[in-house]
Every structure is written in structure tokens, then in C-alpha cells.
Motif scaffolding. Sequence first.
Motif, PDB file in Angstrom:
ATOM      1  N   GLN A 185      -5.340   2.741  -2.323  1.00 26.18           N
ATOM      2  CA  GLN A 185      -4.145   1.935  -2.050  1.00 26.18           C
ATOM      3  C   GLN A 185      -3.239   2.626  -1.033  1.00 26.18           C
ATOM      4  OE1 GLN A 185      -2.151   0.734  -5.694  1.00 26.18           O
ATOM      5  NE2 GLN A 185      -4.100   0.247  -6.683  1.00 26.18           N
ATOM      6  N   THR A 186      -3.103   3.937  -1.158  1.00 24.25           N
ATOM      7  CA  THR A 186      -2.292   4.699  -0.191  1.00 24.25           C
ATOM      8  C   THR A 186      -2.873   4.574   1.211  1.00 24.25           C
ATOM      9  OG1 THR A 186      -1.654   6.275  -1.901  1.00 24.25           O
ATOM     10  CG2 THR A 186      -1.411   7.002   0.376  1.00 24.25           C
ATOM     11  N   ARG A 187      -4.193   4.602   1.286  1.00 25.55           N
ATOM     12  CA  ARG A 187      -4.869   4.479   2.585  1.00 25.55           C
ATOM     13  C   ARG A 187      -4.614   3.102   3.205  1.00 25.55           C
ATOM     14  NH1 ARG A 187     -11.281   5.897   3.208  1.00 25.55           N
ATOM     15  NH2 ARG A 187     -11.427   5.790   5.471  1.00 25.55           N
ATOM     16  N   ILE A 188      -4.710   2.065   2.386  1.00 25.56           N
ATOM     17  CA  ILE A 188      -4.468   0.701   2.893  1.00 25.56           C
ATOM     18  C   ILE A 188      -3.016   0.556   3.346  1.00 25.56           C
ATOM     19  CG2 ILE A 188      -4.468  -1.767   2.329  1.00 25.56           C
ATOM     20  CD1 ILE A 188      -7.276  -0.571   2.432  1.00 25.56           C
ATOM     21  N   ARG A 189      -2.085   1.082   2.545  1.00 15.03           N
ATOM     22  CA  ARG A 189      -0.663   0.982   2.927  1.00 15.03           C
ATOM     23  C   ARG A 189      -0.402   1.718   4.237  1.00 15.03           C
ATOM     24  NH1 ARG A 189       3.907  -0.577   0.613  1.00 15.03           N
ATOM     25  NH2 ARG A 189       3.154  -0.627  -1.536  1.00 15.03           N
ATOM     26  N   MET A 190      -1.034   2.865   4.433  1.00 12.10           N
ATOM     27  CA  MET A 190      -0.862   3.620   5.675  1.00 12.10           C
ATOM     28  C   MET A 190      -1.329   2.797   6.883  1.00 12.10           C
ATOM     29  SD  MET A 190      -2.505   7.324   6.682  1.00 12.10           S
ATOM     30  CE  MET A 190      -4.140   6.634   6.974  1.00 12.10           C
ATOM     31  N   ILE A 191      -2.481   2.127   6.725  1.00 11.03           N
ATOM     32  CA  ILE A 191      -2.998   1.283   7.813  1.00 11.03           C
ATOM     33  C   ILE A 191      -2.055   0.115   8.072  1.00 11.03           C
ATOM     34  CG2 ILE A 191      -4.858  -0.307   8.463  1.00 11.03           C
ATOM     35  CD1 ILE A 191      -6.792   1.552   6.938  1.00 11.03           C
ATOM     36  N   ALA A 192      -1.608  -0.543   6.991  1.00  9.74           N
ATOM     37  CA  ALA A 192      -0.719  -1.706   7.134  1.00  9.74           C
ATOM     38  C   ALA A 192       0.599  -1.311   7.788  1.00  9.74           C
ATOM     39  CB  ALA A 192      -0.467  -2.349   5.773  1.00  9.74           C
ATOM     40  N   ASP A 193       1.159  -0.167   7.385  1.00  5.83           N
ATOM     41  CA  ASP A 193       2.430   0.298   7.962  1.00  5.83           C
ATOM     42  C   ASP A 193       2.271   0.654   9.437  1.00  5.83           C
ATOM     43  OD1 ASP A 193       3.638  -0.067   5.525  1.00  5.83           O
ATOM     44  OD2 ASP A 193       3.724   2.061   4.995  1.00  5.83           O
ATOM     45  N   ALA A 194       1.185   1.352   9.755  1.00  9.79           N
ATOM     46  CA  ALA A 194       0.940   1.728  11.152  1.00  9.79           C
ATOM     47  C   ALA A 194       0.761   0.496  12.020  1.00  9.79           C
ATOM     48  CB  ALA A 194      -0.288   2.638  11.244  1.00  9.79           C
ATOM     49  N   ALA A 195       0.013  -0.480  11.511  1.00 10.07           N
ATOM     50  CA  ALA A 195      -0.188  -1.724  12.261  1.00 10.07           C
ATOM     51  C   ALA A 195       1.136  -2.440  12.481  1.00 10.07           C
ATOM     52  CB  ALA A 195      -1.166  -2.627  11.511  1.00 10.07           C
ATOM     53  N   ALA A 196       1.981  -2.485  11.445  1.00 12.55           N
ATOM     54  CA  ALA A 196       3.283  -3.152  11.559  1.00 12.55           C
ATOM     55  C   ALA A 196       4.141  -2.488  12.639  1.00 12.55           C
ATOM     56  CB  ALA A 196       4.005  -3.130  10.215  1.00 12.55           C
ATOM     57  N   ASN A 197       4.047  -1.163  12.759  1.00  7.48           N
ATOM     58  CA  ASN A 197       4.811  -0.442  13.785  1.00  7.48           C
ATOM     59  C   ASN A 197       4.408  -0.873  15.188  1.00  7.48           C
ATOM     60  OD1 ASN A 197       6.301   1.038  11.943  1.00  7.48           O
ATOM     61  ND2 ASN A 197       4.888   2.783  11.937  1.00  7.48           N
ATOM     62  N   TYR A 198       3.143  -1.272  15.350  1.00 15.38           N
ATOM     63  CA  TYR A 198       2.645  -1.722  16.658  1.00 15.38           C
ATOM     64  C   TYR A 198       2.633  -3.250  16.773  1.00 15.38           C
ATOM     65  CZ  TYR A 198       1.106   3.058  17.668  1.00 15.38           C
ATOM     66  OH  TYR A 198       1.068   4.408  17.909  1.00 15.38           O
ATOM     67  N   GLU A 199       3.246  -3.917  15.794  1.00 17.62           N
ATOM     68  CA  GLU A 199       3.289  -5.386  15.757  1.00 17.62           C
ATOM     69  C   GLU A 199       1.888  -5.994  15.763  1.00 17.62           C
ATOM     70  OE1 GLU A 199       5.928  -6.721  18.836  1.00 17.62           O
ATOM     71  OE2 GLU A 199       7.697  -5.908  17.823  1.00 17.62           O
ATOM     72  N   ILE A 200       0.992  -5.355  15.017  1.00 19.90           N
ATOM     73  CA  ILE A 200      -0.377  -5.839  14.845  1.00 19.90           C
ATOM     74  C   ILE A 200      -0.493  -6.413  13.434  1.00 19.90           C
ATOM     75  CG2 ILE A 200      -2.815  -5.193  14.784  1.00 19.90           C
ATOM     76  CD1 ILE A 200      -2.058  -2.783  16.603  1.00 19.90           C
ATOM     77  N   GLN A 201      -1.057  -7.595  13.314  1.00 22.46           N
ATOM     78  CA  GLN A 201      -1.211  -8.206  11.998  1.00 22.46           C
ATOM     79  C   GLN A 201      -2.505  -7.737  11.335  1.00 22.46           C
ATOM     80  OE1 GLN A 201      -0.384 -12.393  13.438  1.00 22.46           O
ATOM     81  NE2 GLN A 201       0.914 -12.323  11.620  1.00 22.46           N
TER      82      GLN A 201
END
Length: 223
Positions: A185-201
Motif C-alpha cells: 500500500q505504501t508503494r502504491i501511495r508513493m506512485i500515486a503521489d508522485a504521479a499527482a505531482n506531475y499531473e499524471i492520472q
Amino acid sequence: VRHIKAALMENRFRLVQQPIVSLGGGSQKIYDVAVRMLDVQGKEVLPSEFLPAAARNDLLLNIDRWVLGAAFSFIAKRNPDLLFVRMSRDSLMDNGFLVWLDTQLKATLAEPQRLCLQFTEEDAARNLAPMKTLLQQLRQRRVRVALEHFGTGRDPIALLNALPLDFLKIDGSLMQGLSGNPEQQTRIRMIADAAANYEIQTVAERIEDANTMAVVWQLGVQY
């Protein structure tokens, strides 16, 4: 190989669509398309059975073009909000790909912003310079781009800085047993947060139960 060539000549391929659903609600019509080959009896042959042979014998480019041509027809007839279409490394490295794409766009009158071409994280990482060039050219044509099977490579987050993507499809293997695995779950959240920083869905691949769907939504994944 003989069967694949015959199927290409006789137009014995077909697309199947799987819906991609927004976890935040909404009624967008978004689909992921996959290809099936039909044998001479009309029975479906799965990609896992014919794509490896196609890859070994330089036939992936022909299959990619069939799939993309069929996808344009689907877009022109059905007007989905977005259609995700897989492309192989052969198309990524093909110098004639953009010329062919432009011809198809003109011929079918499909709206390019309804198309999202997806490449694997591995292909993008191994061919970063051509991937950047292609992505810039696709952006100019208003075609969107996704990386699929994301999150399993050595340094997936570094790719986000290098490539101006529209979507990430987080690898389905990371979803298995997710609801009971805090580390995953931590790994998925890290990916989701990083993507959000780059405005990637973000899209979660292979969600098979409601529990996992609830967890990925809590972790910030959008689809």
C-alpha cells in the motif's frame, strides 16, 4: 507464423473492450482494448498464444497497425471519451509510425484526443530518447500517452520527470493481496503521489474485488 500472416491477410483479428472506471464517480466512457486473433474455424486465440511468435518474427508492427486502425474506426463510430490502445516496442522504434498515424487520422476523421497510446514501462525505460521524441510528437497531435505495467522497474519514479505522460497504469501484480499488505500500500501511495505531482492520472490494473478497489481509491488512484 503462417497462421498469423494468414490472419493479417484475411482480416481475422478483432478488438475486445474492457471498461476503465473512475473511482471518483462520473459517467465517462473509457475503454482498454485488447486484440484477439481468430483461427480458421473462427475461434478466438489469445494474445499470449500468438504475440510471442509475432515478436520473434517481426510481425508486431503489422499487428499494431491493424489494432490502431480498428481503434480509429471504433472511436469514429462510438465516440468513447478515451480509448487505451497498446503499442509494441516495434511501433515506438518505427520511423514511419507518425506518417502512418497522420494518414489514419485524416482517413477516419477520429478525434485524436480520444486516443491514448500505451507503452510498457520497460520499453520506455530502455528506449528513453525515442520515447521522448515520440511523446512530444504525439502531444502536438493531441494524442494522449500512458505507461502500463508501471511500478515494477528499477526506478519508475525517475521516468515521470523525463516523460510528460497523461496516465500511468499501475501493474496488476501490485494489486494482488493489496488490502492486507501495508508495505505494498505504501508503494502504491508513493506512485500515486508522485504521479499527482506531475499531473499524471493513475489507473490500477486487474482489480478483482471490491475490497481492493476501496483500498486503491484511499491510496489516491483515480481509475
